[in-house]
Scaffold this motif. Structure first.
Motif, PDB file in Angstrom:
ATOM      1  N   ARG A 172      37.410  39.073  42.652  1.00  0.00           N
ATOM      2  CA  ARG A 172      36.997  40.311  42.400  1.00  0.00           C
ATOM      3  C   ARG A 172      36.942  40.766  40.923  1.00  0.00           C
ATOM      4  N   ASP A 192      33.989  46.126  48.404  1.00  0.00           N
ATOM      5  CA  ASP A 192      33.968  45.741  49.819  1.00  0.00           C
ATOM      6  C   ASP A 192      32.863  46.538  50.499  1.00  0.00           C
ATOM      7  N   THR A 214      34.936  35.925  52.760  1.00  0.00           N
ATOM      8  CA  THR A 214      36.114  36.765  52.027  1.00  0.00           C
ATOM      9  C   THR A 214      37.235  35.852  51.759  1.00  0.00           C
ATOM     10  N   TYR A 220      35.372  36.543  46.875  1.00  0.00           N
ATOM     11  CA  TYR A 220      34.345  36.145  47.901  1.00  0.00           C
ATOM     12  C   TYR A 220      33.730  34.841  47.380  1.00  0.00           C
TER      13      TYR A 220
END
Length: 238
Positions: A172, A192, A214, A220
């Protein structure tokens, strides 16, 4: 009437009949010599058979010769010979050792076609490799395999480009920083939301799922093959 085939029919035989000395030197070769080995009988006579055998198959061939001269008949031993033109040919041998004459007599058959057919069957049965998705920067778009380009916003493109650059998955933090944001102050729920919006966009455009998984606690991963195309390269369905 003699049962021996006329001399002019010998080259038409499908097999080659080889007579080899105890030390492994060709004494005579008749039948389909040139068709199988690429050499004339005159070129083979006097040559050690090991000179023509594929190097990787020589140890197994020597072991088979030891068994043959120990009294075991050979009916289906296979090895590879190097033809005169450099190609490998798969040979199946039936052989016998004559100790009273100190010679080995072997019949050679070219079974290369069997390996060609086997390889073709294996290729046919092999699972098809998935076609890559294409990610283009100008104009920003994503091209699913066999489908039309899907226009992307700059933010969509940046997210997917980050995933494409991290084959094992992008964190992330890596995605947020690629967007030019401060990771510690960025509202991570926005990422998200961004991903849900991107998945929906792809599904509506081509009725297929965006192949992004995910990774719990990390980020991801784009799990299908994906290629990035630079400015000026044309996006096309693949």
């Amino acid at each position: 009437m003699s049962a021996t085939p006329p001399a002019d029919l010998m080259p038409m035989l499908l097999d080659a009949v080889c007579v080899v000395s105890e030390s492994g030197v060709f004494l005579s070769v008749t039948g389909a010599c040139e068709q199988i080995f690429g050499y004339t009988p005159q070129e083979m006579v006097g040559r050690p058979m090991m000179d023509l055998i594929c190097e990787a198959d020589r140890p197994a061939t020597l072991a088979a010769v030891d068994q043959l001269m120990g009294g075991k008949l050979q009916y289906d031993f296979e090895n590879r010979y190097v033809r005169k033109d450099g190609r490998l040919v798969h040979i199946m041998w039936s052989a016998r050792w004559y100790p009273d004459k100190q010679i080995r007599v072997a019949v050679a058959r070219d079974v290369s076609e069997r390996y060609v057919e086997r390889a073709a069957l294996e290729d046919k049965l092999a699972p098809a490799q998935p076609q890559p998705w294409q990610l283009c920067d100008s104009p920003p778009c994503l091209v699913p395999p066999g489908a039309s380009p899907i226009p992307l916003s700059h933010q969509d493109y940046t997210v997917l480009a980050t995933l494409a650059a991290h084959h094992q998955g992008a964190s992330r933090r890596a995605i947020v920083e690629a967007l030019g944001k401060d990771y510690w102050t960025y509202d991570r729920r926005s990422l998200d939301t961004q991903m849900r919006r991107l998945r929906r966009k792809v599904e509506q455009a081509c009725d297929r799922e965006l192949p992004v998984a995910t990774l719990r606690g990390m980020g991801y991963r784009f799990y299908d093959p994906i290629e990035s195309r630079r400015r000026g390269e044309v996006a096309r369905p693949v």
